[in-house]
Design a protein around this motif. Structure first.
Motif, PDB file in Angstrom:
ATOM      1  N   GLN A   1       2.671  10.373  -7.072  1.00 10.59           N
ATOM      2  CA  GLN A   1       3.685  11.075  -8.108  1.00 10.59           C
ATOM      3  C   GLN A   1       2.865  11.017  -9.573  1.00 10.59           C
ATOM      4  O   GLN A   1       2.936  11.977 -10.373  1.00 10.59           O
ATOM      5  N   ALA A   2       2.037   9.959  -9.955  1.00  9.22           N
ATOM      6  CA  ALA A   2       1.427   9.978 -11.211  1.00  9.22           C
ATOM      7  C   ALA A   2       0.575  11.228 -11.325  1.00  9.22           C
ATOM      8  O   ALA A   2       0.008  11.825 -12.393  1.00  9.22           O
ATOM      9  N   GLN A   3      -0.081  11.872 -10.089  1.00  5.80           N
ATOM     10  CA  GLN A   3      -0.932  12.927 -10.190  1.00  5.80           C
ATOM     11  C   GLN A   3      -0.298  14.299 -10.446  1.00  5.80           C
ATOM     12  O   GLN A   3      -0.789  15.358 -10.501  1.00  5.80           O
ATOM     13  N   LYS A   4       1.091  14.329 -10.136  1.00  4.52           N
ATOM     14  CA  LYS A   4       2.049  15.347  -9.892  1.00  4.52           C
ATOM     15  C   LYS A   4       2.801  15.801 -11.379  1.00  4.52           C
ATOM     16  O   LYS A   4       2.559  16.573 -12.022  1.00  4.52           O
TER      17      LYS A   4
ATOM     18  N   PRO B   1       0.986  -1.136   0.126  1.00  8.94           N
ATOM     19  CA  PRO B   1      -0.061   0.027   0.044  1.00  8.94           C
ATOM     20  C   PRO B   1       0.944   1.365  -0.174  1.00  8.94           C
ATOM     21  O   PRO B   1       0.396   2.307  -0.672  1.00  8.94           O
ATOM     22  N   ASN B   2       1.869   1.269   0.655  1.00  5.33           N
ATOM     23  CA  ASN B   2       2.947   2.563   0.654  1.00  5.33           C
ATOM     24  C   ASN B   2       3.444   2.724  -0.869  1.00  5.33           C
ATOM     25  O   ASN B   2       3.511   3.925  -1.197  1.00  5.33           O
ATOM     26  N   LEU B   3       3.902   1.806  -1.065  1.00  2.00           N
ATOM     27  CA  LEU B   3       4.452   1.969  -2.763  1.00  2.00           C
ATOM     28  C   LEU B   3       3.481   2.447  -3.532  1.00  2.00           C
ATOM     29  O   LEU B   3       3.579   3.328  -4.370  1.00  2.00           O
ATOM     30  N   ALA B   4       1.955   1.671  -3.700  1.00  2.00           N
ATOM     31  CA  ALA B   4       0.917   2.052  -4.403  1.00  2.00           C
ATOM     32  C   ALA B   4       0.557   3.550  -4.217  1.00  2.00           C
ATOM     33  O   ALA B   4       0.398   4.177  -5.311  1.00  2.00           O
ATOM     34  N   LYS B   5       0.656   3.862  -2.880  1.00  2.00           N
ATOM     35  CA  LYS B   5       0.234   5.219  -2.620  1.00  2.00           C
ATOM     36  C   LYS B   5       1.227   6.436  -3.223  1.00  2.00           C
ATOM     37  O   LYS B   5       0.980   7.592  -3.888  1.00  2.00           O
ATOM     38  N   ALA B   6       2.624   6.204  -3.068  1.00  2.00           N
ATOM     39  CA  ALA B   6       3.802   6.947  -3.600  1.00  2.00           C
ATOM     40  C   ALA B   6       3.586   6.837  -5.105  1.00  2.00           C
ATOM     41  O   ALA B   6       3.852   8.155  -5.743  1.00  2.00           O
ATOM     42  N   ILE B   7       3.316   6.091  -5.695  1.00  2.00           N
ATOM     43  CA  ILE B   7       3.289   5.718  -7.140  1.00  2.00           C
ATOM     44  C   ILE B   7       2.073   6.788  -7.776  1.00  2.00           C
ATOM     45  O   ILE B   7       1.925   7.483  -8.446  1.00  2.00           O
ATOM     46  N   ALA B   8       0.928   6.414  -7.093  1.00  2.00           N
ATOM     47  CA  ALA B   8      -0.343   7.410  -7.370  1.00  2.00           C
ATOM     48  C   ALA B   8      -0.166   8.706  -7.081  1.00  2.00           C
ATOM     49  O   ALA B   8      -0.394   9.431  -7.921  1.00  2.00           O
TER      50      ALA B   8
END
Ligand SMILES: Cc1ncc(COP(=O)(O)O)c(C=O)c1O
Length: 163
Positions: A67-70, A58-65
């Motif tokens: 960044q994908a929004q930035k 979940p932490n990795l998925a959150k970080a990727i999500a």
């Protein structure tokens, strides 16, 4: 889609560089992955040991999500903060002074070969440029790394390079 349907589509539209594969993977959780027919596997492969961090933490998925929004891809014409921070962290945890980021194992090996040749030429002896690799080794699919790969099935297909 099922394993068979994905395989049929991939075979039709993707160049056959990796040979035939039997299953299509659709999701992962920790050390497990599932194929398109719903069968569960323990993932011993881990991206041929390139990503040994499990699937979808979940932490990795959150970080990727986040960044994908930035910001997505901006090329190497610009600095980006996450890359600089990652380089700093890797250096702090390793023996090295600098990082080289690339997108594949072949590029990493290609860079290692170039760096070794440059270093030796400039600091040791300009005539010592040969790289010795192992019989039955595998180093990637670029021209240089295929040449370094000690397997006839790769070098035989690559014979035209001598012309
Ligand atoms: C030992 C080794 N070197 C290099 C490579 C090439 O990596 P890539 O396919 O990411 O270019 C691989 C890939 O399987 C490998 O196993």
């Amino acid at each position: 889609m099922t394993n068979a349907e994905i395989k049929e589509m991939a075979t039709k539209y993707i160049i056959n560089t990796y040979g035939e594969r039997q299953i299509a993977l659709v999701k992962g959780e920790g050390a497990y992955v599932w194929d398109a027919d719903g069968k569960k596997y323990l993932d011993f492969v881990a991206g041929i040991s390139t990503v040994n961090i499990g699937h979808c933490h979940p932490n990795l998925a959150k970080a990727i999500a986040e960044q994908a929004q930035k910001l997505i891809h901006v090329s190497n014409l610009y600095y980006i903060e996450p890359q600089a921070r990652l380089a700093k962290r890797i250096i702090e945890l390793s023996f090295a002074d600098k990082c080289f980021f690339c997108n594949s194992g072949a590029e990493a090996n290609e860079a290692a070969i170039k760096i070794a040749r440059k270093y030796t030429k400039e600091k040791i002896n300009p005539n010592k440029y040969e790289i010795i690799t192992m019989y039955k080794s595998f180093h990637g699919r670029t021209m240089t790394t295929i040449t370094a790969t000690g397997q006839e099935k790769y070098t035989r297909e690559n014979r035209w390079r001598a012309f």
